[in-house]
Design a protein around this motif. Structure first.
Motif, PDB file in Angstrom:
ATOM      1  N   PRO A  55       0.740  -1.247  -0.008  1.00  0.00           N
ATOM      2  CA  PRO A  55       0.053   0.067   0.044  1.00  0.00           C
ATOM      3  C   PRO A  55       0.868   1.376  -0.039  1.00  0.00           C
ATOM      4  O   PRO A  55       0.208   2.281  -0.187  1.00  0.00           O
TER       5      PRO A  55
ATOM      6  N   LEU B  20      -2.867  -9.580  -7.939  1.00  0.00           N
ATOM      7  CA  LEU B  20      -2.471  -9.648  -6.672  1.00  0.00           C
ATOM      8  C   LEU B  20      -3.221  -9.331  -5.771  1.00  0.00           C
ATOM      9  O   LEU B  20      -3.212  -9.478  -4.666  1.00  0.00           O
ATOM     10  N   GLY B  21      -4.438  -8.581  -6.129  1.00  0.00           N
ATOM     11  CA  GLY B  21      -5.554  -8.072  -5.113  1.00  0.00           C
ATOM     12  C   GLY B  21      -5.190  -6.858  -4.212  1.00  0.00           C
ATOM     13  O   GLY B  21      -5.809  -6.676  -3.277  1.00  0.00           O
ATOM     14  N   ILE B  22      -3.786  -6.347  -4.279  1.00  0.00           N
ATOM     15  CA  ILE B  22      -3.474  -5.109  -3.375  1.00  0.00           C
ATOM     16  C   ILE B  22      -4.666  -4.090  -3.379  1.00  0.00           C
ATOM     17  O   ILE B  22      -5.036  -3.805  -2.437  1.00  0.00           O
TER      18      ILE B  22
ATOM     19  N   GLY C 175      -4.319  -0.234  -1.509  1.00  0.00           N
ATOM     20  CA  GLY C 175      -3.831  -1.496  -0.498  1.00  0.00           C
ATOM     21  C   GLY C 175      -4.923  -2.025   0.340  1.00  0.00           C
ATOM     22  O   GLY C 175      -4.841  -2.962   0.993  1.00  0.00           O
ATOM     23  N   PHE C 176      -6.365  -1.498  -0.030  1.00  0.00           N
ATOM     24  CA  PHE C 176      -7.594  -1.800   0.855  1.00  0.00           C
ATOM     25  C   PHE C 176      -7.991  -3.356   0.072  1.00  0.00           C
ATOM     26  O   PHE C 176      -9.075  -3.869   0.368  1.00  0.00           O
ATOM     27  N   GLY C 177      -7.444  -3.701  -0.969  1.00  0.00           N
ATOM     28  CA  GLY C 177      -7.998  -4.921  -1.679  1.00  0.00           C
ATOM     29  C   GLY C 177      -8.943  -4.479  -2.889  1.00  0.00           C
ATOM     30  O   GLY C 177      -9.531  -3.614  -2.723  1.00  0.00           O
ATOM     31  N   GLY C 178      -8.666  -4.995  -3.960  1.00  0.00           N
ATOM     32  CA  GLY C 178      -9.316  -4.864  -5.197  1.00  0.00           C
ATOM     33  C   GLY C 178      -8.511  -4.961  -6.283  1.00  0.00           C
ATOM     34  O   GLY C 178      -7.445  -5.683  -6.202  1.00  0.00           O
ATOM     35  N   ARG C 179      -9.074  -4.868  -7.589  1.00  0.00           N
ATOM     36  CA  ARG C 179      -8.431  -5.289  -8.777  1.00  0.00           C
ATOM     37  C   ARG C 179      -7.308  -4.364  -9.240  1.00  0.00           C
ATOM     38  O   ARG C 179      -6.268  -4.850  -9.807  1.00  0.00           O
TER      39      ARG C 179
ATOM     40  N   GLY D 225      -0.056   3.249   4.379  1.00  0.00           N
ATOM     41  CA  GLY D 225       0.960   2.145   4.465  1.00  0.00           C
ATOM     42  C   GLY D 225       1.184   1.448   5.779  1.00  0.00           C
ATOM     43  O   GLY D 225       0.665   1.788   6.571  1.00  0.00           O
TER      44      GLY D 225
ATOM     45  N   LEU E 242      -6.266  -3.735   8.227  1.00  0.00           N
ATOM     46  CA  LEU E 242      -7.205  -3.951   6.950  1.00  0.00           C
ATOM     47  C   LEU E 242      -6.285  -4.078   5.888  1.00  0.00           C
ATOM     48  O   LEU E 242      -7.087  -4.706   4.996  1.00  0.00           O
ATOM     49  N   TYR E 243      -5.115  -3.838   5.926  1.00  0.00           N
ATOM     50  CA  TYR E 243      -4.295  -4.145   4.796  1.00  0.00           C
ATOM     51  C   TYR E 243      -4.395  -5.583   4.544  1.00  0.00           C
ATOM     52  O   TYR E 243      -4.067  -6.069   3.344  1.00  0.00           O
TER      53      TYR E 243
ATOM     54  N   GLY F  70      -8.610  -6.527   4.232  1.00  0.00           N
ATOM     55  CA  GLY F  70      -9.224  -6.201   3.080  1.00  0.00           C
ATOM     56  C   GLY F  70      -8.703  -7.158   1.861  1.00  0.00           C
ATOM     57  O   GLY F  70      -9.581  -7.207   0.813  1.00  0.00           O
ATOM     58  N   ARG F  71      -7.501  -7.241   1.806  1.00  0.00           N
ATOM     59  CA  ARG F  71      -6.925  -8.073   0.407  1.00  0.00           C
ATOM     60  C   ARG F  71      -7.514  -9.282   0.536  1.00  0.00           C
ATOM     61  O   ARG F  71      -7.783  -9.825  -0.414  1.00  0.00           O
TER      62      ARG F  71
ATOM     63  N   TYR G 270     -11.048  -9.687  -0.162  1.00  0.00           N
ATOM     64  CA  TYR G 270     -11.294  -9.431  -1.582  1.00  0.00           C
ATOM     65  C   TYR G 270     -10.934 -10.521  -2.574  1.00  0.00           C
ATOM     66  O   TYR G 270     -11.544 -11.147  -3.603  1.00  0.00           O
ATOM     67  N   LEU G 271      -9.624 -11.145  -2.446  1.00  0.00           N
ATOM     68  CA  LEU G 271      -9.258 -12.307  -3.191  1.00  0.00           C
ATOM     69  C   LEU G 271     -10.255 -13.673  -2.727  1.00  0.00           C
ATOM     70  O   LEU G 271     -10.395 -14.459  -3.682  1.00  0.00           O
TER      71      LEU G 271
END
Lengths: 280, 187
Positions: A180, A234-236, A240-244, B103, B172-173, B176-177, B180-181
């Motif tokens: 992130p 990777l899904g970062i 960096g909260f998750g997503g495409r 970060g 959350l880092y 959240g990831r 999502y995955l």
């Protein structure tokens, strides 16, 4: 021989420093918007909406898009028929940066000494790269570069046996390690070949290319697409909260290299990837 | 969950905040980056107090652009928080339990957060123009010579942040990831 007074360089750079920090380039705007359209993560969609809103507010209200208005990276392509008059060319460049960052209310982020520190107070010196080219024109590119992403960049001297797979793994590893920190969605500038010093500059120059453009060599154009797809698996995600949407684009530039080596540099840039060019 | 919080960030409030909460902060926060943190801790070692009351304080890792005439502040988004990890555990132990940045953080910082009920908030990195709109007052209170790294007292109104790491260490880092995955791979 064409004479150009260096005061023209100062005036142009002053204006471009301000403009580049306030207006996100059209290719980046378009790139982020198309990422938003295919984003499938709900948090990620909200973040991208806010990122879009931010560069629109900056544009209309003349406010810097990001508070890190960067080190001023200045690229000069100087036609060999040009003769500069009226003083030192590099002094004129630094003066343009000094005026632009002062008059434009931009942040002064440059320390006079890397270890002993101490802010120079006017964002100089600029980081200047000069290329001598045919003709009687001067092309100036101003690319303010923030350090949240600069700090996540990497360079590795590969053995030739590492091959294409070594390069692919290194790009992915660098983006993964960055996570992130560099304010994703990012732009990934990759330099391959040359030697230790030239490969880093190559990666930086790759970031100047529009994010929706491709390397002219179909082999590297395909590698750009493949790496963008892999990075976005990777899904970062945004922030960096998750997503495409981890990256908006991957730009690769290459140089011939030595029989014993295969240098690779990955220069990461944030969603506020700024560059503006003008020809005098 | 959406929350509106009046600062200072007391232990009671901190305990009710959870990873992923969208929080709107109201009240006073202090800016400090690398150079200010280094000076604060160096001076503290010499017996000179920190230039603001750290009790229940929130520190915003930001170096804003200068304000144009007639405005409160320039662009003001978060900087990478990990650079402050060296000093953050001490600041947290002094009561400055709120941090705003972007970060990843170190294990040491997260351990200090768990011990002293700290909360690490994330603001959108690179959205400095938008975030500046939520800053209604700005006063330079210390270390003017550090320029953009000087300590400023900011008053914020509905300043939007997300809880990145809560006082129990939920991150959350990571979550959240992962979520999502998992959702993506289920499809």
């Amino acid at each position: 021989m064409r004479e150009i007074d260096v005061s023209v360089i100062t005036d142009t750079i002053e204006k471009m420093c301000i403009s580049a920090n306030v207006h996100l380039p059209k290719d980046m705007q378009k790139g982020i918007k198309s990422c938003r359209a295919c984003e499938d993560g709900p948090i990620a969609q909200t973040i991208l909406d806010q990122i879009i809103q931010n560069f629109e507010v900056a544009d209309t209200e003349q406010v810097p898009i990001c508070q890190d208005t960067g080190m001023a990276c200045i690229f000069l392509e100087v036609g060999q028929e040009v003769h500069f008059t009226g003083g030192s060319l590099y002094d004129a460049v630094h003066e343009g940066v000094r005026r632009g960052y002062t008059k434009g209310y931009l942040r002064k982020s440059v320390e006079a000494d890397p270890i002993r520190r101490g802010n120079t107070g006017d964002n100089t010196p600029a980081m200047i790269t000069t290329d001598i080219v045919p003709g009687d024109k001067v092309k100036i590119t101003v690319a303010p570069k923030g350090f949240g992403s600069e700090n996540m960049s990497a360079l590795r001297m590969f053995k030739p046996s590492a091959g294409l797979q070594g390069i692919k793994d290194f790009i992915l590893e660098t983006v993964e390690k960055a996570g992130p920190n560099p304010c994703p969605p990012i732009v990934v500038g990759v330099g391959i070949g040359g030697n230790f010093d030239h490969v880093a500059l190559l990666a930086k120059k790759a970031l100047l290319r529009p994010v929706d453009s491709h390397n002219e060599d179909p082999f590297y154009a395909q590698l750009e697409d493949e790496m963008l797809e892999k990075i976005n698996q990777l899904g970062i995600g945004p922030q960096g909260f998750g997503g495409r949407t981890t990256a908006v684009g991957v730009n690769i530039e290459t140089l011939p290299t030595h029989i014993a080596g295969m240098p690779c540099a990955v220069n990461i840039s944030c969603h506020v990837t700024r560059h503006e060019s003008e020809v005098i | 969950m959406e929350r509106h919080i009046d600062l200072p960030l007391t232990e009671e409030i901190a305990k009710t905040l959870h990873m992923g909460d969208n929080v709107y902060l109201n009240g006073v926060i202090y800016t400090a980056r690398d150079a200010a943190h280094e000076r604060m801790t160096d001076q503290l070692a010499e017996g000179i107090p920190i230039p603001f009351d750290t009790t229940d304080a929130t520190i915003y890792y930001v170096g804003p652009t200068p304000a144009r005439p007639g405005t409160v502040i320039g662009s003001a988004g978060p900087t990478t928080a990990g650079r402050m990890d060296k000093w953050a555990p001490q600041m947290i132990s002094l009561g400055a339990r709120g941090m705003i940045g972007k970060g990843a953080r170190s294990k040491e910082v997260i351990e200090a957060m768990k011990k002293y009920h700290g909360v690490y908030f994330g603001a959108i990195g690179g959205a400095g123009a938008l975030l500046a709109k939520c800053i209604v007052d700005c006063e330079l209170i210390a270390y003017e010579d550090l320029g953009p790294e000087a300590i400023r007292k900011l008053t914020v109104k509905d300043f939007p942040v997300t809880v990145l790491i809560d006082s129990e260490g939920n991150n959350l880092y990571e979550q959240g990831r992962k979520e999502y995955l998992e959702a993506r791979d289920k499809e």
